[in-house]
Design an enzyme around this catalytic site. Structure first.
Site, PDB file in Angstrom:
ATOM      1  N   ASP A   1       0.887  -0.909   0.341  1.00 48.25           N
ATOM      2  CA  ASP A   1       0.329  -0.283  -0.409  1.00 48.25           C
ATOM      3  C   ASP A   1       1.055   1.121   0.016  1.00 48.25           C
ATOM      4  O   ASP A   1       2.279   0.947   0.483  1.00 48.25           O
ATOM      5  CB  ASP A   1      -0.757   0.445   1.685  1.00 48.25           C
ATOM      6  CG  ASP A   1      -2.187   1.101   1.170  1.00 48.25           C
ATOM      7  OD1 ASP A   1      -2.382   1.844  -0.045  1.00 48.25           O
ATOM      8  OD2 ASP A   1      -3.132   0.887   1.262  1.00 48.25           O
TER       9      ASP A   1
HETATM   10  C1  BGC Z   1      -5.040   3.104   0.083  1.00 45.70           C
HETATM   11  C2  BGC Z   1      -5.204   2.064  -0.741  1.00 45.70           C
HETATM   12  C3  BGC Z   1      -5.032   3.125  -2.152  1.00 45.70           C
HETATM   13  C4  BGC Z   1      -3.878   3.392  -2.216  1.00 45.70           C
HETATM   14  C5  BGC Z   1      -3.109   4.069  -3.631  1.00 45.70           C
HETATM   15  C6  BGC Z   1      -3.488   4.280  -0.090  1.00 45.70           C
HETATM   16  O1  BGC Z   1      -3.210   5.137   1.287  1.00 45.70           O
HETATM   17  O2  BGC Z   1      -4.642   2.892   1.003  1.00 45.70           O
HETATM   18  O3  BGC Z   1      -6.673   1.231  -0.890  1.00 45.70           O
HETATM   19  O4  BGC Z   1      -5.104   1.635  -3.415  1.00 45.70           O
HETATM   20  O5  BGC Z   1      -3.702   4.243  -1.466  1.00 45.70           O
HETATM   21  O6  BGC Z   1      -4.165   5.228  -4.110  1.00 45.70           O
END
Ligand code: BGC
Length: 733
Positions: free
Chosen positions: A285
């Protein structure tokens, strides 16, 4: 490059069917490539970055260092693009100037709509209609695949039990079975079992795993659960999505058994690779590789990069510790070197599977806006929105007839109805309730009256004045669309007192009140329930929100959705969910003091999982089980008749739950195992058959083996988890 040059080049991009390559052929091509690549080249494939100021590609684009990273083969994947021309430029650099001319992979967060806004994911789940969800997601995939994106960071498959957590909005709800059914529908919708199609995108399922169990509902907080709980409750939707062909998976921010998932060898290697044979790409993530320093399991980025790569995390997003630090360690450490090559292999394989080597511009179009907001696709959004509205109460007041109706509150004259994670979906394209009323035949008037929170616009006097002259008052309540979503947890999930003040004031007039609640999470709405004659829970419904609500109010649409999450009646009950574990002292006997209860509130929720009404009414009868003894590989067929006892045709959602009479470990009081959404004409009867496989009775037992054991099970069929109408028993052999 001028716009004209860009357009001329793009005209030459062919959209012919891409060559289908066997796994064997892809493996061969990838090995060939890997042999030519240095470790640093391979690490470049294990990095996904974004432009700084990523969503406003303008002059900064030229200044950003990302083009150099791409040219040097240091960044093999990008978030975006939000502008196809930029996407083209970067891809062009990658395939002409980077060391091995490997195409970039573009990933994006397309969660419940690319440009057409569909209902928030939690609401779509409540439709209990996987075929419709698949159709909706197919539209989302169509718009996405023409907007430069190759894979989407979706679906989010976290099981949730705590409405304080803002991310419940993205989730499929509290039930592992419903979530698994939806997981498959999303993967089918996005990928259509054809990754080479120009109309599909790959899926990156997230957040693997347990993120929905953050303590106290506070985002990014810690998680603690047993392996049995993980396997029985939190893992099933991920397994379902992988079985359906999901090509990538994102690790969650949280820890499992003390180890952040991003660095968790047990989950990323042993479970995903060895046990489940998942061959897709694992993705961190946002900067979660760096965050293991905050978790205090690494002291530096250099160390965290090694830990995560060895644990089996293929692709790092945003933070750049892999490309910066791993090369020198790989030279001295074979395990690490092997892990890097394996990770790069999986990324390259994915690029082949998506056809990017054959057409790197596959998803890039000059006139991509032409593909957006097509009327036939808006129709699907409308259908999906209608199918997501939950009727919670109706004292014979809905659907509306020719009365004089006053509409009031914060959600009448607003198009802020998209909800969190809207992607490119714009409020401006959304139909507000007022827009839809103007198009309808309803004799309505509108007074804003009160806002989400008290403010200058409040005018209860004007509201009461108009209410006196009206037959029915439709009041709107809820929370702002940004009050749920990432980093949007709330300790208090009540409606703001200003809204309740307005409700109580209107109630003094003794006129029928219809309440519409819009929110990204279950709110505590006891007073709305108590003081209203009808209640509709409309979540955030997206682009066709107003139309769907008006159609429901006038009965053009007969509400059919059910609650995908339990609605508590008191904040102190949270977490409250239908599939709770058995307790040694259930609160069955009111004369026994020493039971699992509260002194001040009942145990029951305000509304249970699976609950929802319709303008029709149904009777259940003629319950027949195909067998009383179920053996391995057999299927239990449960047949019953559903009679529509009303004069209105409608959907009923028949739900089948089981309870183990005994088992080697304690199990939930009820477990949903099948459901069927059936359309029954007015005053007609339909026979429904639900199918439950032998494995559906399975559970990770005392030896952590997945088995139904040889046990007695109660079979319970009803219209919600707390309205069981027919019961019987079977025996597993
Ligand atoms: C979120 C994810 C997301 C990623 C990319 C993160 O902060 O938890 O769900 O896909 O950002 O944007």
């Amino acid at each position: 490059m001028t716009q004209t040059e860009y357009e001329q080049i793009m005209q030459q991009v062919k959209r012919e069917p891409l060559p289908k390559r066997s796994d064997h052929e892809i493996a061969h091509l990838v090995e060939d490539l890997l042999r030519k690549m240095t470790i640093q080249d391979q690490l470049g494939q294990c990095f996904l970055t974004a432009f700084h100021g990523e969503f406003t590609y303008g002059p900064e684009f030229e200044a950003a260092d990302v083009p150099t990273l791409v040219k040097d083969g240091m960044a093999g994947n990008l978030i975006g693009p939000y502008d196809n021309k930029v996407g083209y430029k970067m891809q062009e650099i990658a395939i002409t100037q980077s060391p091995h001319k490997i195409p970039l992979l573009y990933a994006n967060d397309i969660i419940h709509g690319c440009r057409i806004g569909f209902p928030i994911n939690l609401a779509m789940s409540g439709s209990f209609d996987p075929a419709l969800v698949e159709r909706a997601v197919k539209v989302i995939a169509y718009e996405t695949s023409h907007s430069g994106t190759n894979i989407t960071f979706s679906p989010m498959l976290d099981i949730v039990r705590d409405p304080r957590w803002g991310r419940v909005v993205e989730s499929p709800g509290e039930d592992p079975y419903l979530a698994s059914v939806m997981a498959k529908a999303y993967v089918r919708g996005f990928q259509q079992n054809d990754l080479l199609s120009y109309d599909t995108v790959g899926t990156c399922i997230k957040h693997f795993v347990g993120y929905g169990a953050v303590e106290a509902g506070r985002d990014y907080n810690t998680v603690d659960m047993s392996e049995r709980q993980l396997r029985n409750i939190y893992l099933p939707p991920f397994k379902a999505a992988i079985d359906e062909g999901a090509v990538a998976l994102m690790s969650a921010f949280n820890i499992y058994d003390g180890v952040p998932i991003t660095a968790n060898k047990f989950l990323l290697r042993h479970l995903l690779r060895d046990e489940w044979k998942f061959d897709g790409v694992t993705i961190s993530d946002y900067e979660s590789t760096d965050e293991i320093i905050n978790h205090k399991i690494a002291e530096s980025r250099e160390e965290s990069a090694q830990i995560c790569m060895k644990a089996g995390l293929d692709l790092e997003i945003i933070s750049d510790s892999y490309v910066k630090y791993l090369k020198k360690h790989a030279e001295e450490n074979n395990e690490l070197k092997q892990a890097i090559t394996d990770a790069a292999r999986r990324v390259l394989t994915l690029k082949y599977r998506l056809g990017l080597f054959d057409n790197p511009f596959k998803n890039i179009y000059v006139n991509f806006e032409e593909k957006w907001l097509k009327e036939e696709n808006l129709q699907v959004a409308e259908e999906m929105a209608e199918a997501s509205i939950v009727l919670l109460k109706n004292e014979k007041i809905l659907p509306l007839n020719n009365q004089k109706i006053l509409f009031t509150g914060p959600f009448v004259d607003t198009n802020h109805v998209v909800g969190a994670w809207g992607g490119k979906v714009r409020n401006e394209d959304s139909v507000s309730l007022l827009d839809a009323l103007q198009e309808s035949n309803i004799a309505y008037s509108y007074v804003k009256g009160y806002a989400l929170k008290e403010g200058k616009e409040d005018d209860l006097d004007a509201l009461l004045e108009e209410a006196k002259a009206s037959d029915v008052i439709v009041m709107t309540f809820g929370e702002n669309q940004w009050d749920s979503g990432e980093a949007s947890s709330k300790a208090d999930v009540h409606l703001h007192p200003a809204q309740l003040r307005a409700l109580k004031a209107v109630k003094t007039l003794n006129k029928p009140i219809i309440s519409i609640v819009m929110s990204g999470r279950p709110l505590i709405i006891n007073q709305v329930e108590e003081l209203s004659d009808a209640v509709l829970y409309a979540w955030f419904l997206g682009t066709r929100s107003g139309t769907a609500i008006v159609n429901t109010l006038i009965g053009k649409c007969n509400p059919s959705a059910r609650l995908p999450m339990t609605f508590p009646r008191h904040i102190g009950q949270i977490p409250l969910y239908y599939n709770a574990m058995q307790t040694g002292r259930p609160a069955r006997d009111p004369n026994n003091y020493y039971t699992s209860k509260y002194l001040d509130v009942p145990n029951t929720p305000l509304y249970a999982f699976g609950y929802g009404l319709s303008y029709s009414s149904f009777d259940y009868s003629n319950f027949v089980l195909s067998t009383k003894e179920l053996r391995k590989e057999q299927v239990l067929n449960v047949t019953l008749d559903i009679t529509n006892t009303s004069k209105v045709a409608g959907h009923e959602i028949v739900q089948l739950y089981i309870e183990a009479n005994s088992f080697s470990v304690s199990r939930p009081v009820k477990e949903l195992k099948a459901f069927e959404k059936v359309w029954v004409e007015a005053e007609q009867t339909k026979t429904v058959t639900l199918h439950v496989s032998y494995d559906a009775f399975g559970y990770y037992n005392i030896n952590n083996e997945f088995t139904p054991e040889q046990r007695t099970y109660h079979i319970m069929v009803g219209s919600s988890s707390d309205n069981i109408l027919l019961t019987d028993k079977i025996q597993t052999r």
